[in-house]
Scaffold this motif. Sequence first.
Motif, PDB file in Angstrom:
ATOM      1  N   VAL A 165       1.633   8.320  -9.559  1.00 46.14           N
ATOM      2  CA  VAL A 165       0.233   8.193  -9.984  1.00 46.14           C
ATOM      3  C   VAL A 165      -0.619   7.702  -8.821  1.00 46.14           C
ATOM      4  N   LEU A 166      -1.807   8.259  -8.717  1.00 43.54           N
ATOM      5  CA  LEU A 166      -2.804   7.834  -7.743  1.00 43.54           C
ATOM      6  C   LEU A 166      -3.931   7.117  -8.471  1.00 43.54           C
ATOM      7  N   GLN A 167      -4.263   5.918  -8.023  1.00 43.89           N
ATOM      8  CA  GLN A 167      -5.423   5.196  -8.536  1.00 43.89           C
ATOM      9  C   GLN A 167      -6.537   5.277  -7.508  1.00 43.89           C
ATOM     10  N   PHE A 198      -5.852  -4.206 -13.849  1.00 46.37           N
ATOM     11  CA  PHE A 198      -5.617  -2.784 -14.098  1.00 46.37           C
ATOM     12  C   PHE A 198      -4.488  -2.217 -13.250  1.00 46.37           C
ATOM     13  N   SER A 199      -4.489  -2.501 -11.961  1.00 45.51           N
ATOM     14  CA  SER A 199      -3.455  -1.946 -11.087  1.00 45.51           C
ATOM     15  C   SER A 199      -2.065  -2.438 -11.465  1.00 45.51           C
ATOM     16  N   VAL A 200      -1.976  -3.686 -11.883  1.00 52.60           N
ATOM     17  CA  VAL A 200      -0.693  -4.225 -12.335  1.00 52.60           C
ATOM     18  C   VAL A 200      -0.223  -3.489 -13.584  1.00 52.60           C
ATOM     19  N   LEU A 201      -1.141  -3.216 -14.510  1.00 52.83           N
ATOM     20  CA  LEU A 201      -0.776  -2.471 -15.713  1.00 52.83           C
ATOM     21  C   LEU A 201      -0.260  -1.079 -15.366  1.00 52.83           C
ATOM     22  N   LEU A 202      -0.909  -0.428 -14.408  1.00 55.74           N
ATOM     23  CA  LEU A 202      -0.452   0.898 -13.991  1.00 55.74           C
ATOM     24  C   LEU A 202       0.923   0.833 -13.336  1.00 55.74           C
ATOM     25  N   ALA A 203       1.133  -0.169 -12.491  1.00 53.62           N
ATOM     26  CA  ALA A 203       2.425  -0.315 -11.835  1.00 53.62           C
ATOM     27  C   ALA A 203       3.533  -0.567 -12.855  1.00 53.62           C
ATOM     28  N   GLN A 204       3.229  -1.382 -13.851  1.00 51.52           N
ATOM     29  CA  GLN A 204       4.203  -1.632 -14.909  1.00 51.52           C
ATOM     30  C   GLN A 204       4.472  -0.370 -15.714  1.00 51.52           C
ATOM     31  N   ARG A 205       3.439   0.428 -15.914  1.00 47.37           N
ATOM     32  CA  ARG A 205       3.589   1.645 -16.712  1.00 47.37           C
ATOM     33  C   ARG A 205       4.495   2.670 -16.022  1.00 47.37           C
ATOM     34  N   VAL A 206       4.279   2.919 -14.742  1.00 47.38           N
ATOM     35  CA  VAL A 206       5.111   3.917 -14.065  1.00 47.38           C
ATOM     36  C   VAL A 206       6.513   3.379 -13.831  1.00 47.38           C
ATOM     37  N   GLY A 207       6.652   2.061 -13.723  1.00 48.14           N
ATOM     38  CA  GLY A 207       7.966   1.452 -13.630  1.00 48.14           C
ATOM     39  C   GLY A 207       8.628   1.623 -12.277  1.00 48.14           C
ATOM     40  N   ALA A 208       9.816   1.093 -12.174  1.00 51.96           N
ATOM     41  CA  ALA A 208      10.543   1.084 -10.906  1.00 51.96           C
ATOM     42  C   ALA A 208      10.930   2.483 -10.437  1.00 51.96           C
ATOM     43  N   LEU A 209      11.025   3.439 -11.351  1.00 45.59           N
ATOM     44  CA  LEU A 209      11.379   4.805 -10.975  1.00 45.59           C
ATOM     45  C   LEU A 209      10.156   5.661 -10.680  1.00 45.59           C
ATOM     46  N   GLY A 210       8.978   5.102 -10.878  1.00 47.70           N
ATOM     47  CA  GLY A 210       7.747   5.810 -10.576  1.00 47.70           C
ATOM     48  C   GLY A 210       7.169   5.345  -9.254  1.00 47.70           C
ATOM     49  N   ALA A 211       5.942   5.754  -8.991  1.00 42.23           N
ATOM     50  CA  ALA A 211       5.247   5.361  -7.764  1.00 42.23           C
ATOM     51  C   ALA A 211       3.762   5.287  -8.047  1.00 42.23           C
ATOM     52  N   LEU A 212       3.130   4.262  -7.521  1.00 42.86           N
ATOM     53  CA  LEU A 212       1.690   4.080  -7.663  1.00 42.86           C
ATOM     54  C   LEU A 212       1.070   3.935  -6.283  1.00 42.86           C
ATOM     55  N   ASP A 213       0.110   4.798  -5.983  1.00 43.25           N
ATOM     56  CA  ASP A 213      -0.692   4.677  -4.770  1.00 43.25           C
ATOM     57  C   ASP A 213      -2.105   4.283  -5.172  1.00 43.25           C
ATOM     58  N   VAL A 214      -2.617   3.229  -4.565  1.00 42.93           N
ATOM     59  CA  VAL A 214      -3.988   2.782  -4.788  1.00 42.93           C
ATOM     60  C   VAL A 214      -4.746   2.973  -3.483  1.00 42.93           C
ATOM     61  N   VAL A 215      -5.892   3.635  -3.547  1.00 47.57           N
ATOM     62  CA  VAL A 215      -6.659   3.950  -2.347  1.00 47.57           C
ATOM     63  C   VAL A 215      -8.063   3.389  -2.490  1.00 47.57           C
ATOM     64  N   ASP A 216      -8.531   2.688  -1.465  1.00 47.10           N
ATOM     65  CA  ASP A 216      -9.881   2.140  -1.470  1.00 47.10           C
ATOM     66  C   ASP A 216     -10.435   2.192  -0.054  1.00 47.10           C
ATOM     67  N   VAL A 221      -0.828   0.267  -1.408  1.00 49.09           N
ATOM     68  CA  VAL A 221      -2.283   0.259  -1.345  1.00 49.09           C
ATOM     69  C   VAL A 221      -2.697   0.629   0.072  1.00 49.09           C
ATOM     70  N   TRP A 222      -3.602   1.611   0.179  1.00 45.95           N
ATOM     71  CA  TRP A 222      -4.006   2.104   1.486  1.00 45.95           C
ATOM     72  C   TRP A 222      -5.512   2.203   1.571  1.00 45.95           C
ATOM     73  N   GLN A 223      -6.027   2.067   2.774  1.00 45.67           N
ATOM     74  CA  GLN A 223      -7.450   2.216   3.012  1.00 45.67           C
ATOM     75  C   GLN A 223      -7.749   3.658   3.404  1.00 45.67           C
ATOM     76  N   ALA A 224      -8.643   4.289   2.646  1.00 47.77           N
ATOM     77  CA  ALA A 224      -9.052   5.663   2.928  1.00 47.77           C
ATOM     78  C   ALA A 224     -10.340   5.936   2.173  1.00 47.77           C
ATOM     79  N   ASP A 225     -11.072   6.923   2.635  1.00 41.20           N
ATOM     80  CA  ASP A 225     -12.326   7.327   1.996  1.00 41.20           C
ATOM     81  C   ASP A 225     -12.059   8.581   1.174  1.00 41.20           C
ATOM     82  N   ASN A 251      -6.828  -7.437  -1.210  1.00 41.77           N
ATOM     83  CA  ASN A 251      -6.773  -8.109  -2.507  1.00 41.77           C
ATOM     84  C   ASN A 251      -5.813  -7.399  -3.454  1.00 41.77           C
ATOM     85  N   ALA A 252      -5.841  -6.073  -3.456  1.00 42.96           N
ATOM     86  CA  ALA A 252      -4.931  -5.318  -4.324  1.00 42.96           C
ATOM     87  C   ALA A 252      -3.487  -5.465  -3.869  1.00 42.96           C
ATOM     88  N   ARG A 253      -3.255  -5.487  -2.573  1.00 39.82           N
ATOM     89  CA  ARG A 253      -1.890  -5.694  -2.082  1.00 39.82           C
ATOM     90  C   ARG A 253      -1.352  -7.043  -2.526  1.00 39.82           C
TER      91      ARG A 253
END
Length: 242
Positions: A75-77, A85-103, A124-128, A111-113
């Motif tokens: 999942v991409l946020q 919110f980001s913690v909820l998403l990370a919990q949802r995808v679980g250890a077998l999933g992956a969450l990328d957060v971009v700001d 969490v990565w910095q990008a436009d 702060n998100a890291r």
Amino acid sequence: MEPNPADAALHVPGPLAARDVAIPAYLRHAYTWAYLDPRTLRWLDRPGVVSAILWGNANRLMRDAVAEFAPGQRVLQAACVYGGFSVLLAQRVGALGALDVVDVAALQVANARRKLAGFRQARVWQADLSMSGCVVADAYDGVCCFFLLHEVPEAERYPIVDNLLAAVRPGGRIVFVDYHRPHGWHPLRPVMSLVFRRFEPYAESLFGAAIESRSARSAGFEWTKTTCFGGLYQKLVGTRRG
């Protein structure tokens, strides 16, 4: 450290390149106080404040958005979000999933890291997101854009929506949660008009057209839209065909 399963999903800049990500002029103009000032970040990033800003609907909106995704998904946020919110998403995808957060803002990335430090499946990565090539096409099972679009001018919405739609793989899902034009009878409509003019200068322009209309890629998706709280909030879900 084991490789993250989403390593191929983003064009991740190195440490030096990350410093070159420019803060958009509109963000500096309208939201320095909210997203670029460390003095206000620690006050705004509190569950009680987030709940108050959304008139007590924050938890409901977050849960409804997160429920659109499944354990094990990639999942991409789009953009960091105050609160949990980001913690909820990370919990949802679980250890077998992956969450990328971009700001786009380094302060928000840091702060998100901090909040996601305990989740090995999250990065969490910095990008436009308005820039071409910021994400790889067909890379994600799910994409979530939670209260971002009302904070960018109309011209920037088009490339952001287009990039996010391109990131969804065939059969995958994208979820937009944002403000919506409230019903005429809504008792908070006059209040929100004042809030938008004073604090959210780009919000009302979001109501001029459906979110999916900002990209020709939307024709490849099946769309479902719901509103809540007297029409003040919307959830738009698109499932990519194929």
